[in-house]
Design a protein around this motif. Structure first.
Motif, PDB file in Angstrom:
ATOM      1  N   MET A   1      36.657 -12.892  29.125  1.00  8.47           N
ATOM      2  CA  MET A   1      37.611 -13.009  29.825  1.00  8.47           C
ATOM      3  C   MET A   1      37.431 -12.726  31.352  1.00  8.47           C
ATOM      4  SD  MET A   1      40.726 -14.009  29.660  1.00  8.47           S
ATOM      5  CE  MET A   1      42.182 -13.913  30.713  1.00  8.47           C
ATOM      6  N   ARG A   2      36.807 -11.750  31.537  1.00  7.68           N
ATOM      7  CA  ARG A   2      36.510 -11.393  32.945  1.00  7.68           C
ATOM      8  C   ARG A   2      35.672 -12.443  33.487  1.00  7.68           C
ATOM      9  NH1 ARG A   2      35.255  -4.748  33.197  1.00  7.68           N
ATOM     10  NH2 ARG A   2      37.455  -4.160  32.708  1.00  7.68           N
ATOM     11  N   ILE A   3      34.493 -12.758  32.947  1.00 12.20           N
ATOM     12  CA  ILE A   3      33.835 -13.691  33.523  1.00 12.20           C
ATOM     13  C   ILE A   3      34.541 -15.113  33.963  1.00 12.20           C
ATOM     14  CG2 ILE A   3      31.857 -15.367  32.863  1.00 12.20           C
ATOM     15  CD1 ILE A   3      30.725 -12.824  31.262  1.00 12.20           C
ATOM     16  N   SER A   4      35.357 -15.660  33.001  1.00  9.18           N
ATOM     17  CA  SER A   4      35.955 -16.787  33.219  1.00  9.18           C
ATOM     18  C   SER A   4      36.968 -16.497  34.481  1.00  9.18           C
ATOM     19  CB  SER A   4      36.716 -17.270  31.903  1.00  9.18           C
ATOM     20  OG  SER A   4      37.618 -16.365  31.447  1.00  9.18           O
ATOM     21  N   LEU A   5      37.592 -15.336  34.627  1.00  9.39           N
ATOM     22  CA  LEU A   5      38.554 -15.132  35.565  1.00  9.39           C
ATOM     23  C   LEU A   5      37.615 -15.020  36.881  1.00  9.39           C
ATOM     24  CD1 LEU A   5      41.369 -14.700  36.505  1.00  9.39           C
ATOM     25  CD2 LEU A   5      40.900 -12.183  36.025  1.00  9.39           C
ATOM     26  N   LEU A   7      34.918 -16.744  37.357  1.00  8.33           N
ATOM     27  CA  LEU A   7      34.486 -18.179  37.787  1.00  8.33           C
ATOM     28  C   LEU A   7      35.557 -19.006  38.287  1.00  8.33           C
ATOM     29  CD1 LEU A   7      31.962 -18.966  34.988  1.00  8.33           C
ATOM     30  CD2 LEU A   7      31.357 -19.016  37.268  1.00  8.33           C
ATOM     31  N   LEU A   8      36.685 -18.755  37.947  1.00  7.53           N
ATOM     32  CA  LEU A   8      37.894 -19.537  38.209  1.00  7.53           C
ATOM     33  C   LEU A   8      38.031 -18.944  39.858  1.00  7.53           C
ATOM     34  CD1 LEU A   8      40.338 -21.350  37.881  1.00  7.53           C
ATOM     35  CD2 LEU A   8      41.484 -19.676  36.907  1.00  7.53           C
ATOM     36  N   THR A   9      38.423 -17.930  40.172  1.00  8.14           N
ATOM     37  CA  THR A   9      38.240 -17.323  41.489  1.00  8.14           C
ATOM     38  C   THR A   9      37.442 -17.708  42.305  1.00  8.14           C
ATOM     39  OG1 THR A   9      39.496 -15.198  40.427  1.00  8.14           O
ATOM     40  CG2 THR A   9      38.857 -15.177  42.877  1.00  8.14           C
TER      41      THR A   9
END
Length: 158
Positions: A1-5, A7-9
């Motif tokens: 979850m942290r990685i996807s957040l 990457l999105l940022t």
């Protein structure tokens, strides 16, 4: 979850369409003249090709690729002068009553301006580094142009 957040940022910040650049008139003309609207202090500057601004008076330059706009903000709004507004008598001590019609050529930063373009040029007076009138006698003496009949105005911009 942290990685996807993360990457999105990262994607959102890198993919932003608006960015600030340093004021460089030649770069702006080369890259953004075609297809972009150029604003100077929130007003559309249709003739940015013939406008010379003082680079020390530029607060920021924002490029918006989505709306195809270049917005140039000045620290202090200044009035750009056209050649018809210039007082050429103040440039020369030894000669008075200059006629603007005598000046056939204008060279601004090694770019030759003649005819209607010469009359349309707009310059911020604070942007001028040096200005000089080259007399036709001196041009003939230097053998630069044998049949030239007129004065040349040399302007260097900061």
């Amino acid at each position: 979850m942290r990685i996807s957040l993360l990457l999105l940022t990262l994607i959102l910040t890198i993919g932003c369409a608006t960015r600030n650049i340093k004021y460089d008139r030649n770069k702006i003309l080369k890259k953004y003249q075609a297809g972009y609207k150029i604003f100077v202090d929130e007003k559309v500057e249709k003739e940015f090709l013939i406008a010379f601004l003082d680079k020390d008076n530029i607060k920021n330059v924002r490029i918006n690729r989505r709306t195809k706009e270049v917005k140039i903000s000045q620290i202090k709004p200044t009035k750009l002068l056209k050649m018809k507004d210039w007082n050429l008598d103040s440039l020369s001590i030894d000669r008075k009553n200059w006629s603007k019609e005598e000046i056939k050529l204008m060279i601004i930063d090694d770019v030759l301006m003649t005819g209607k373009v010469k009359e349309m040029i707009k310059i911020d007076p604070n942007a001028i580094k040096s200005i000089k009138i080259l007399r036709k006698e001196k041009i003939h003496k230097l053998n630069l142009c044998g049949h030239y009949k007129g004065e040349t105005l040399l302007i260097t911009i900061k």
